[in-house]
Write a protein that holds these residues in place. Sequence first.
Motif, PDB file in Angstrom:
ATOM      1  N   LEU A 122       0.843  -1.052  -0.033  1.00 48.57           N
ATOM      2  CA  LEU A 122      -0.200  -0.002   0.074  1.00 48.57           C
ATOM      3  C   LEU A 122       0.685   1.213   0.103  1.00 48.57           C
ATOM      4  N   ARG A 123       1.722   1.230   0.836  1.00 42.79           N
ATOM      5  CA  ARG A 123       2.448   2.491   1.131  1.00 42.79           C
ATOM      6  C   ARG A 123       3.700   2.933  -0.040  1.00 42.79           C
ATOM      7  N   MET A 124       3.961   1.807  -0.799  1.00 41.83           N
ATOM      8  CA  MET A 124       4.851   1.794  -2.013  1.00 41.83           C
ATOM      9  C   MET A 124       3.926   2.843  -3.080  1.00 41.83           C
ATOM     10  N   ALA A 125       2.676   2.075  -3.315  1.00 40.63           N
ATOM     11  CA  ALA A 125       1.753   2.758  -4.291  1.00 40.63           C
ATOM     12  C   ALA A 125       1.474   4.133  -3.884  1.00 40.63           C
ATOM     13  N   CYS A 126       1.316   4.427  -2.376  1.00 38.82           N
ATOM     14  CA  CYS A 126       0.907   5.802  -2.183  1.00 38.82           C
ATOM     15  C   CYS A 126       2.148   6.682  -2.340  1.00 38.82           C
ATOM     16  N   ASP A 127       3.115   6.142  -1.950  1.00 39.10           N
ATOM     17  CA  ASP A 127       4.364   7.088  -2.000  1.00 39.10           C
ATOM     18  C   ASP A 127       4.842   7.346  -3.361  1.00 39.10           C
ATOM     19  N   LYS A 128       4.564   6.411  -4.392  1.00 34.19           N
ATOM     20  CA  LYS A 128       4.960   6.759  -5.646  1.00 34.19           C
ATOM     21  C   LYS A 128       4.074   8.150  -6.374  1.00 34.19           C
ATOM     22  N   TRP A 129       2.567   8.172  -5.746  1.00 31.39           N
ATOM     23  CA  TRP A 129       2.006   9.277  -6.075  1.00 31.39           C
ATOM     24  C   TRP A 129       1.610  10.311  -4.941  1.00 31.39           C
ATOM     25  N   GLY A 130       2.460  10.368  -4.173  1.00 30.18           N
ATOM     26  CA  GLY A 130       2.272  11.174  -3.087  1.00 30.18           C
ATOM     27  C   GLY A 130       0.923  11.372  -2.385  1.00 30.18           C
ATOM     28  N   VAL A 131       0.342  10.061  -1.992  1.00 24.57           N
ATOM     29  CA  VAL A 131      -0.910   9.844  -1.268  1.00 24.57           C
ATOM     30  C   VAL A 131      -0.617   9.700   0.272  1.00 24.57           C
ATOM     31  N   ASP A 132      -1.343  10.499   0.933  1.00 22.03           N
ATOM     32  CA  ASP A 132      -1.499  10.225   2.598  1.00 22.03           C
ATOM     33  C   ASP A 132      -2.340   9.246   2.904  1.00 22.03           C
ATOM     34  N   ILE A 133      -1.974   8.191   3.650  1.00 19.38           N
ATOM     35  CA  ILE A 133      -2.793   7.079   4.326  1.00 19.38           C
ATOM     36  C   ILE A 133      -3.268   7.933   5.529  1.00 19.38           C
ATOM     37  N   VAL A 134      -4.513   8.147   5.615  1.00 20.06           N
ATOM     38  CA  VAL A 134      -5.108   8.887   6.818  1.00 20.06           C
ATOM     39  C   VAL A 134      -6.031   8.117   7.581  1.00 20.06           C
ATOM     40  N   GLY A 135      -6.314   6.980   7.434  1.00 17.39           N
ATOM     41  CA  GLY A 135      -7.400   6.623   8.481  1.00 17.39           C
ATOM     42  C   GLY A 135      -7.926   4.967   7.913  1.00 17.39           C
ATOM     43  N   GLY A 136      -8.939   4.509   8.535  1.00 19.50           N
ATOM     44  CA  GLY A 136      -9.346   3.302   7.923  1.00 19.50           C
ATOM     45  C   GLY A 136     -10.029   2.471   9.246  1.00 19.50           C
ATOM     46  N   ASP A 137     -10.239   1.340   9.110  1.00 19.44           N
ATOM     47  CA  ASP A 137     -10.464   0.316  10.053  1.00 19.44           C
ATOM     48  C   ASP A 137     -10.186  -1.087   9.876  1.00 19.44           C
ATOM     49  N   THR A 138     -10.166  -1.967  11.091  1.00 20.61           N
ATOM     50  CA  THR A 138      -9.977  -3.403  10.883  1.00 20.61           C
ATOM     51  C   THR A 138     -10.901  -3.850  11.777  1.00 20.61           C
ATOM     52  N   THR A 139     -11.321  -5.110  11.104  1.00 20.20           N
ATOM     53  CA  THR A 139     -12.343  -6.112  11.853  1.00 20.20           C
ATOM     54  C   THR A 139     -12.051  -7.413  11.351  1.00 20.20           C
ATOM     55  N   SER A 140     -12.663  -8.384  12.207  1.00 23.09           N
ATOM     56  CA  SER A 140     -12.591  -9.689  11.774  1.00 23.09           C
ATOM     57  C   SER A 140     -13.333 -10.296  10.666  1.00 23.09           C
ATOM     58  N   SER A 141     -13.219 -11.380  10.145  1.00 19.47           N
ATOM     59  CA  SER A 141     -13.934 -11.982   8.961  1.00 19.47           C
ATOM     60  C   SER A 141     -13.847 -13.554   8.985  1.00 19.47           C
ATOM     61  N   TYR A 142     -15.068 -13.968   8.842  1.00 16.55           N
ATOM     62  CA  TYR A 142     -15.221 -15.552   8.793  1.00 16.55           C
ATOM     63  C   TYR A 142     -14.983 -16.059   7.485  1.00 16.55           C
ATOM     64  N   THR A 143     -14.752 -15.200   6.288  1.00 13.98           N
ATOM     65  CA  THR A 143     -14.751 -15.743   5.110  1.00 13.98           C
ATOM     66  C   THR A 143     -13.606 -15.257   4.126  1.00 13.98           C
ATOM     67  N   GLY A 144     -12.538 -15.015   4.952  1.00 13.94           N
ATOM     68  CA  GLY A 144     -11.328 -14.698   4.324  1.00 13.94           C
ATOM     69  C   GLY A 144     -10.870 -13.188   4.367  1.00 13.94           C
ATOM     70  N   LEU A 145     -10.148 -12.579   3.387  1.00 13.28           N
ATOM     71  CA  LEU A 145      -9.576 -11.303   3.443  1.00 13.28           C
ATOM     72  C   LEU A 145     -10.576 -10.159   2.705  1.00 13.28           C
TER      73      LEU A 145
END
Length: 351
Positions: free
Chosen positions: A111-134
């Motif tokens: 993710l960060r390699m792609a964002c660094d290439k185009w000067g994009v800031d990662i500014v948030g998000g969320d994580t949770t559990s899954s029973y069916t994969g990613l």
Amino acid sequence: MEIQKIGEFGLIDRLTKDIEPKNASTRYGVGDDCAVLHYPDTEVLVTTDMLMEGVHFDLTYITLQHLGYKSAMVNISDIFAMNGTPRQMTVSVALSKRFTVEDMELFYSGLRMACDKWGVDIVGGDTTSSYTGLAISITCIGEARKEDIIYRNGAKETDLVCVSGDLGAAYMGLQLLEREKAVYYQMVDEAKAKGTALPDFQPDFAGKEYLLQRQLKTEARGDIVQRLREAGIRPTAMMDISDGLSSELLHICTQSHVGCRIFEKQIPIDYQTAVMAEELNMNVTTCALNGGEDYELLFTVPIGDHEKIQAIDDVKLIGHITKESLGHVLVSRDDQEFELKAQGWNPLSDK
């Protein structure tokens, strides 16, 4: 390390603690209830994509680092497709217990390699559990002046139809990966039936490296957007090719209330794509029209920009816009005319 040992917030901190904002519009990034962005004199562009394991990707043959890179790039591509500049990104993931902290670090490194290439800031998000994969959900935020934004509905009669790069390679890369996966599982089944040890397996990718790159390491074509700007060309309509050239071109025609006429012999196809299609007994033009995941740019420009377009490397003129009443026509190499149909990938299909 198991993720439950450090918990959700420990994982977020580990993945994002050294992210430093690159854009003035990013007032505050990861670490609070919301990111704070400031866009005083420009339009804000927002795009969201979901990627589901088993539907959009298969971890049998894509690494988590490549998956992170591709997940970011497909969103960044949408911002470029409207002639905007990507600035921020939020990243949400749902994951099962089979994933470790180190797995998520690999995903974020992509993710960060792609964002660094185009000067994009990662500014948030969320994580949770899954029973069916990613499951991955990414939102990209960009900016553009109101007068610079390019929509799908601006194509006009006599406009030229152009594409960047070449088409069908990503689809052929997918077919290659699926073929080698099938060979591997067949060997596994035979070994189990005979009660023998699993044989060493080396997939046959020789001479097909470009196809794998196009499938596994997607690139957003911000370079083409920049070249168009430098050449003084403002497309009348534009979008990226995610579901196949035919589907995307028909989107532009429908929303612009126009027809089109494109020429098979002008569709750019890489040599490896043609060889792979022949190897699999597939029609290479059909692959280029309907394969999807190329993430090249499809755009229309006024006919007066013909010479300017021809001077830009990696852009190909493939046809022109016509009256709506003339329909959507593909002219074959032997000058036969066929109706262009939207046969690209449909994420909601039951097939």
